[in-house]
Each structure stands twice: as structure tokens, then as C-alpha cells.
Write an enzyme that holds these catalytic residues in place. Structure first.
Site, PDB file in Angstrom:
ATOM      1  N   ASP A 114       1.097  -1.162   0.149  1.00 59.45           N
ATOM      2  CA  ASP A 114       0.375  -0.270   0.141  1.00 59.45           C
ATOM      3  C   ASP A 114       0.661   1.153   0.046  1.00 59.45           C
ATOM      4  O   ASP A 114       1.960   1.321   0.480  1.00 59.45           O
ATOM      5  CB  ASP A 114      -1.137  -0.481   1.699  1.00 59.45           C
ATOM      6  CG  ASP A 114      -1.670   0.825   1.125  1.00 59.45           C
ATOM      7  OD1 ASP A 114      -2.637   1.399   0.340  1.00 59.45           O
ATOM      8  OD2 ASP A 114      -2.165   2.000   2.407  1.00 59.45           O
ATOM      9  N   SER A 115       0.395   2.323  -0.600  1.00 56.23           N
ATOM     10  CA  SER A 115       0.829   3.739  -0.166  1.00 56.23           C
ATOM     11  C   SER A 115       1.418   4.712   1.266  1.00 56.23           C
ATOM     12  O   SER A 115       1.997   4.933   1.148  1.00 56.23           O
ATOM     13  CB  SER A 115       0.597   5.105  -1.177  1.00 56.23           C
ATOM     14  OG  SER A 115      -1.466   4.713  -0.120  1.00 56.23           O
TER      15      SER A 115
ATOM     16  N   TYR B   8      -0.674   8.579  -3.123  1.00 57.02           N
ATOM     17  CA  TYR B   8       0.064   7.717  -4.404  1.00 57.02           C
ATOM     18  C   TYR B   8      -1.371   9.046  -5.414  1.00 57.02           C
ATOM     19  O   TYR B   8      -0.517   8.713  -6.182  1.00 57.02           O
ATOM     20  CB  TYR B   8      -0.630   6.745  -4.098  1.00 57.02           C
ATOM     21  CG  TYR B   8       1.311   6.083  -4.575  1.00 57.02           C
ATOM     22  CD1 TYR B   8       2.285   6.766  -3.428  1.00 57.02           C
ATOM     23  CD2 TYR B   8       1.472   4.735  -4.392  1.00 57.02           C
ATOM     24  CE1 TYR B   8       3.256   5.404  -2.878  1.00 57.02           C
ATOM     25  CE2 TYR B   8       1.701   3.472  -4.543  1.00 57.02           C
ATOM     26  CZ  TYR B   8       3.303   4.371  -3.886  1.00 57.02           C
ATOM     27  OH  TYR B   8       4.357   3.590  -3.425  1.00 57.02           O
ATOM     28  N   GLY B   9      -2.769   9.417  -4.935  1.00 55.98           N
ATOM     29  CA  GLY B   9      -3.211   9.662  -5.178  1.00 55.98           C
ATOM     30  C   GLY B   9      -2.835  10.715  -6.506  1.00 55.98           C
ATOM     31  O   GLY B   9      -3.449  11.154  -7.124  1.00 55.98           O
TER      32      GLY B   9
ATOM     33  N   CYS C 232      -4.392  -0.789  -2.446  1.00 53.15           N
ATOM     34  CA  CYS C 232      -4.346   1.059  -3.122  1.00 53.15           C
ATOM     35  C   CYS C 232      -4.967   0.317  -4.158  1.00 53.15           C
ATOM     36  O   CYS C 232      -4.452   0.186  -4.923  1.00 53.15           O
ATOM     37  CB  CYS C 232      -2.801   0.550  -2.660  1.00 53.15           C
ATOM     38  SG  CYS C 232      -2.501   2.605  -3.346  1.00 53.15           S
ATOM     39  N   ASN C 233      -5.710   1.340  -3.722  1.00 55.67           N
ATOM     40  CA  ASN C 233      -7.182   1.300  -5.067  1.00 55.67           C
ATOM     41  C   ASN C 233      -6.702   2.056  -6.376  1.00 55.67           C
ATOM     42  O   ASN C 233      -5.943   2.077  -7.506  1.00 55.67           O
ATOM     43  CB  ASN C 233      -7.680   2.657  -4.925  1.00 55.67           C
ATOM     44  CG  ASN C 233      -9.191   1.873  -4.122  1.00 55.67           C
ATOM     45  OD1 ASN C 233      -9.516   0.866  -4.473  1.00 55.67           O
ATOM     46  ND2 ASN C 233      -8.740   1.299  -2.883  1.00 55.67           N
ATOM     47  N   THR C 234      -6.031   3.344  -5.639  1.00 53.77           N
ATOM     48  CA  THR C 234      -4.626   3.617  -6.858  1.00 53.77           C
ATOM     49  C   THR C 234      -3.621   3.174  -8.034  1.00 53.77           C
ATOM     50  O   THR C 234      -3.546   3.202  -8.645  1.00 53.77           O
ATOM     51  CB  THR C 234      -4.077   5.174  -6.736  1.00 53.77           C
ATOM     52  OG1 THR C 234      -4.553   5.674  -5.056  1.00 53.77           O
ATOM     53  CG2 THR C 234      -2.989   5.872  -7.814  1.00 53.77           C
TER      54      THR C 234
ATOM     55  N   GLU D  52      -3.940   9.012   7.353  1.00 56.29           N
ATOM     56  CA  GLU D  52      -2.257   9.708   7.746  1.00 56.29           C
ATOM     57  C   GLU D  52      -1.626   9.847   9.001  1.00 56.29           C
ATOM     58  O   GLU D  52      -0.916  10.057   9.833  1.00 56.29           O
ATOM     59  CB  GLU D  52      -1.407   9.109   6.439  1.00 56.29           C
ATOM     60  CG  GLU D  52      -1.860   8.501   5.478  1.00 56.29           C
ATOM     61  CD  GLU D  52      -1.119   7.384   5.495  1.00 56.29           C
ATOM     62  OE1 GLU D  52       0.199   7.476   6.001  1.00 56.29           O
ATOM     63  OE2 GLU D  52      -1.567   6.509   5.123  1.00 56.29           O
TER      64      GLU D  52
ATOM     65  N   CYS E 115     -11.302   3.316  -1.437  1.00 59.32           N
ATOM     66  CA  CYS E 115      -9.612   4.012  -1.137  1.00 59.32           C
ATOM     67  C   CYS E 115      -9.605   2.738   0.357  1.00 59.32           C
ATOM     68  O   CYS E 115     -10.322   3.148   0.818  1.00 59.32           O
ATOM     69  CB  CYS E 115      -9.487   5.082  -0.586  1.00 59.32           C
ATOM     70  SG  CYS E 115      -7.912   5.517   0.047  1.00 59.32           S
ATOM     71  N   THR E 116      -8.367   2.379   0.462  1.00 61.93           N
ATOM     72  CA  THR E 116      -8.244   1.359   1.538  1.00 61.93           C
ATOM     73  C   THR E 116      -8.279   2.291   2.959  1.00 61.93           C
ATOM     74  O   THR E 116      -8.466   1.288   3.986  1.00 61.93           O
ATOM     75  CB  THR E 116      -7.103   0.472   1.865  1.00 61.93           C
ATOM     76  OG1 THR E 116      -6.144   1.095   1.331  1.00 61.93           O
ATOM     77  CG2 THR E 116      -7.754  -0.737   0.721  1.00 61.93           C
ATOM     78  N   HIS E 117      -8.023   3.166   2.754  1.00 62.88           N
ATOM     79  CA  HIS E 117      -7.980   4.589   3.710  1.00 62.88           C
ATOM     80  C   HIS E 117      -9.535   4.726   4.406  1.00 62.88           C
ATOM     81  O   HIS E 117      -9.639   5.318   6.133  1.00 62.88           O
ATOM     82  CB  HIS E 117      -7.289   5.249   3.665  1.00 62.88           C
ATOM     83  CG  HIS E 117      -6.015   5.918   3.441  1.00 62.88           C
ATOM     84  ND1 HIS E 117      -5.090   5.157   2.312  1.00 62.88           N
ATOM     85  CD2 HIS E 117      -4.594   6.225   4.311  1.00 62.88           C
ATOM     86  CE1 HIS E 117      -3.810   4.968   2.547  1.00 62.88           C
ATOM     87  NE2 HIS E 117      -3.851   6.574   3.534  1.00 62.88           N
TER      88      HIS E 117
END
Lengths: 268, 268
Positions: free
Chosen positions: A8-9, A40-41, A71-73, A150, A183-185
Site C-alpha cells: 500500500d502507499s 499516491y493519489g 491500494c486503489n490508486t 495518515e 480507497c483502503t484508508h
């Protein structure tokens, strides 16, 4: 015991790791979060591809049996390429979320929220429409969510205000009965998002759905772990160890924290 | 356009077919229901295996690209064998339901209802525990449900009484938060089962979950249909055409009935 690799980012993929630990408690994970270069977005496709490959190489050296792009991006920009080039199964977070949304929606009105990169890539829209053309999609980038998470801001007044303000353009589509947290966040903000979106909207967590499909792929490829030992997971971050450990603790609070070892990684 | 083959002991698999049509509207189905020899539940393993192979041979001649065993009893007794012997992907209805239950349960207390054959095989218990050993399983055979559904009794006082009476042994386990409808006939009784089980119990429909995992497998094997034509499905029954058509109509009422052709099949 060969592990499942998870990239993941930053810390968002920890929600996928948490679901993998919950749904597949026999599987060992090796996780790498590129916190130093997160988010990363807003980055270019080329940059995301370069960074993702660096993470993949780090994990391949650890002899993983399967790769989860949590990570979706990164999924939007690298999934096809990684699936072609690696000789282990590779799963991203977009298709599982899209399939779950198709299963849940009753009226075919699906919303998607994600980073600018994910939304710009139209990966969800394509995934949904390639399976079921009649799905109506409303996609919205929420660029403030990742930096907020974050920094550890997951609930409270500030989180509520940011979510409310960000979701305003989506709230106009009151027919939407399903909303993909693309988005995994975002599962870390799930309660706040549910309150703002309304109880009539089913939230799809790409983290839960990806863990479930990882289970499917382990079976298809016959690479499930059948041992009865409790796995000790390895987690790596390219960034600050301290804040990574703190966020991990809040995500894994219901799990056995002793099962996780967190280290610093140097890549790129 | 190659079709997805779907087999069942009778009309129960129509709930899987319905979900496949809803979740994968571009895919063509060829369905075979062995209504003449239904129910499979009380039959011996050998008999179920023989009948299932006869159905599979009927569909293989129609050049299917994938096989869905839309019958829990047949899945319990033939899935492993069919996966080994056929060179097309084969999916059963047990693993998808088990994985969905693992995803949904919060307290690891899962109930399963199914035919005598399915419950006796312990296929669900094994599927659940092989993935997550800490799942507590309460399994119960409900032998009256299939004959009742095959006669078209899906709701009303009689259905309610039979369901209430059958589920009594399970109701004792009030910790159960997830209940697998481990028979493809049971989604036709879903509302009644939900009322009797209570709103705090999440019902898992093996039909919905199998359709979703069929979508996953089509992608893994890269055999999705990408044409934009509306498929015309072919349905076959070994039994009475009239009652099969009637039950199909009640299941497919929200779909385009013109897309389905129903015929009589002779096998065995």
C-alpha cells in the site's frame, strides 16, 4: 510457510491486512507501506507504477505466494501489468469492491469515492460497467481523506466536517443505495461516512471484499495454508516507524498485537 | 457465445440462475434441473454422484465454458471430483457461502441449514473450519423445505409453521449472528426464515454468493463475455414442464421472461 504479500502507499492497506487476518487467520502476511512517499493519489501514473514495482520487488525477495495490491490508486495503474508479469496470483482492491456493489445494489445506482488518481483512472466505472452496463455510477474524489487518516484523525468534529463537506456533491444523487469506499484508508472513517451518507446507503469496504476474494483465489490456486500454527506477520514501512506503529495499534486493537512485527524498510 | 452451465436437482438452482442473470447480465446460461429425480438430499452419495455426472455430460455436449453446481447436496458429493476431471472451471455453492459467512460474522457463531445430505456430509463445517478454525458451527437438516418449495409453497401460514417448527433446535443457540441458507431452494423461503430467525441474524444466500464468485472466476480465467448482445438462456428440466415453468415465472418475475427458453430434457 509462504506469506501473502500486501502493498500500500501507506497505512490504508492496514485495513485490508486486518481483514485478511480476520477472515484468513491461518495465513501469514508480509506488508509494505510506502508511507514515505504517501499519498499516491495525486501522483502521475508513471510515478505510481515505478513506486509500486519497487514495493513488489521488495516482497518478491521474501518469497511471497500471492500479491494483494491493497491500494486503489496502485491497483488502477498497475494491476493488469502485474497480473501479466508475475507468476504468482495478483489481486487488486477494485474488482472485489465492484462485484460486491453489483451484488448489493437493488436499484443500480452506485456511488464511488476515492483519491483523485483512482477516480481519474475511471477504474471502478469500467469494472462496474464491463460487468453490468446498466449500473449508474457517480464518482467523487475526496483528496482530503487520506492525509487526514495518515495523521491519525479518524473521528470527532474535524473528521465529521471534512467528510460532510467532501460528500456534498454526491448527496445530490439521493437514488444511490450503495457507496463504494474506493480507497483502503476510508474504512477508518466508515462510521463518519455512514452517518453523513445516511443509513439507507450500503457502504462497500474494498478491504473486506478484497480479503474475501483473496480467500477465493487461495482456493482456486490451491495455495491455502493448512498448518495450525499461528502466523507471525511482518510489517514494513518506508516512513516514520512511530506513527505507523500507532495507527497499526488502533487498527489491530482487537487482534493479537504480538503476532505483528513492525520494521523499517528502504526501497527505491 | 459460450454459456455458463448450471445444474441442480430441481428448481432450487433457479435462485442461483436468477442471481447470475442479475449480477452477470451479459452471460448466457444453460440450466438443467433434474426435477424428475428431486430431491437429492435423502439419496446416497453414489446415487447423487451418478445423477450429477449425467447432468454434467448433458451440458458438456452444449460446449459450456464453466460449470456451476447450483445444488448443495451435489456440491458436497461431487465438487472435488468434477474440479479434478473437467478442464473448465467448476464452482459449487458451499465455499462461496462459507466465505461470506466468515466475512459477515462478528462473533464467530454461524448456523447452517440444509438438506440431510448436505448436513450429513459436513461440507459446510469443513469449509468454514478449514479457513477459520475458531468458527462455532450449528448445523441443522430441514428435510421438509425442499419438497415444500418444489410444490410451490413459498409463503403463507403453512410455510411459516413448517419453518418455525424446523428451526426450533437452532433457535436455542441465541448467540448465532449469521445463518447460511445451505440449500439453493431456501432463498425462496428467505422472508419466512428471516422472520423466524430474528432480525439480528444475517442470512447468507448461497445463491447470491455463488453468483458473485462466478464473476470472480470468469475474471481469473479471462472468460467473461464482452459482447453487448442480450443473451437468450436455455433452461431444461427432466420433470414436469408445467410446474417448472410456473416456479420459474415466480422467480424470474422481475426479469425479462422472453430471455428464457424452457425445454424438456431426457438424461440418465
Amino acid at each position: 510457510m509462504q506469506a501473502i504479500g500486501v502493498i500500500d502507499s501507506g497505512v490504508g492497506g492496514l485495513t485490508v491486512a486486518h481483514e485478511l487476518m480476520r477472515q484468513l487467520p491461518k495465513e501469514k502476511l508480509i506488508y509494505l507501506g510506502d508511507t514515505a512517499r504517501c499519498p499516491y493519489g495525486p501522483r502521475s501514473k508513471t510515478e505510481v507504477q515505478k513506486f509500486t514495482w519497487e514495493m513488489v520487488e521488495f516482497l518478491l525477495e521474501k518469497n511471497i505466494k500471492m500479491l494483494v495490491i491493497a491500494c486503489n490508486t496502485a491497483t488502477a495503474f498497475t494491476l493488469n501489468d502485474l497480473q501479466k508479469k508475475l507468476d504468482i496470483p495478483v489481486i487488486g482492491v477494485i474488482q472485489p469492491g465492484a462485484r460486491a456493489a453489483i451484488k448489493f445494489t437493488k436499484n443500480n445506482h452506485v456511488g464511488i469515492i476515492g483519491t483523485e488518481g483512482t477516480i481519474r483512472s475511471e477504474a471502478y466505472t469500467n469494472a462496474l460497467k464491463s460487468i453490468k452496463a446498466e449500473i449508474e455510477v457517480n464518482a467523487l474524489a475526496c483528496p482530503l481523506f487520506v492525509p487526514m487518516v495518515e495523521q491519525g484523525v479518524l473521528s470527532g468534529e474535524q473528521a465529521r466536517e471534512v467528510v460532510e463537506d467532501s460528500l456534498k456533491p454526491l448527496k445530490r444523487y439521493d437514488q444511490m443505495d450503495t457507496l463504494i469506499l474506493g480507497c483502503t484508508h476510508y474504512p477508518l472513517l466508515k462510521d463518519t461516512i455512514q452517518t453523513v451518507a445516511g443509513e439507507h446507503v450500503t457502504l462497500i469496504s474494498s478491504s473486506e471484499e478484497t480479503a474475501r476474494e483473496t480467500s477465493t483465489l487461495l482456493e482456486v490456486h490451491q495455495i491455502q495454508n493448512k498448518e495450525k500454527l499461528f502466523p507471525v506477520h511482518q510489517f514494513y514501512t518506508t516512513g516514520e516507524l512511530e506513527i505507523f506503529i500507532e495507527i497499526s495499534k488502533s487498527i489491530f486493537k482487537d487482534s493479537n498485537a504480538q503476532m505483528v512485527r513492525i520494521n523499517k524498510a528502504n526501497i527505491g
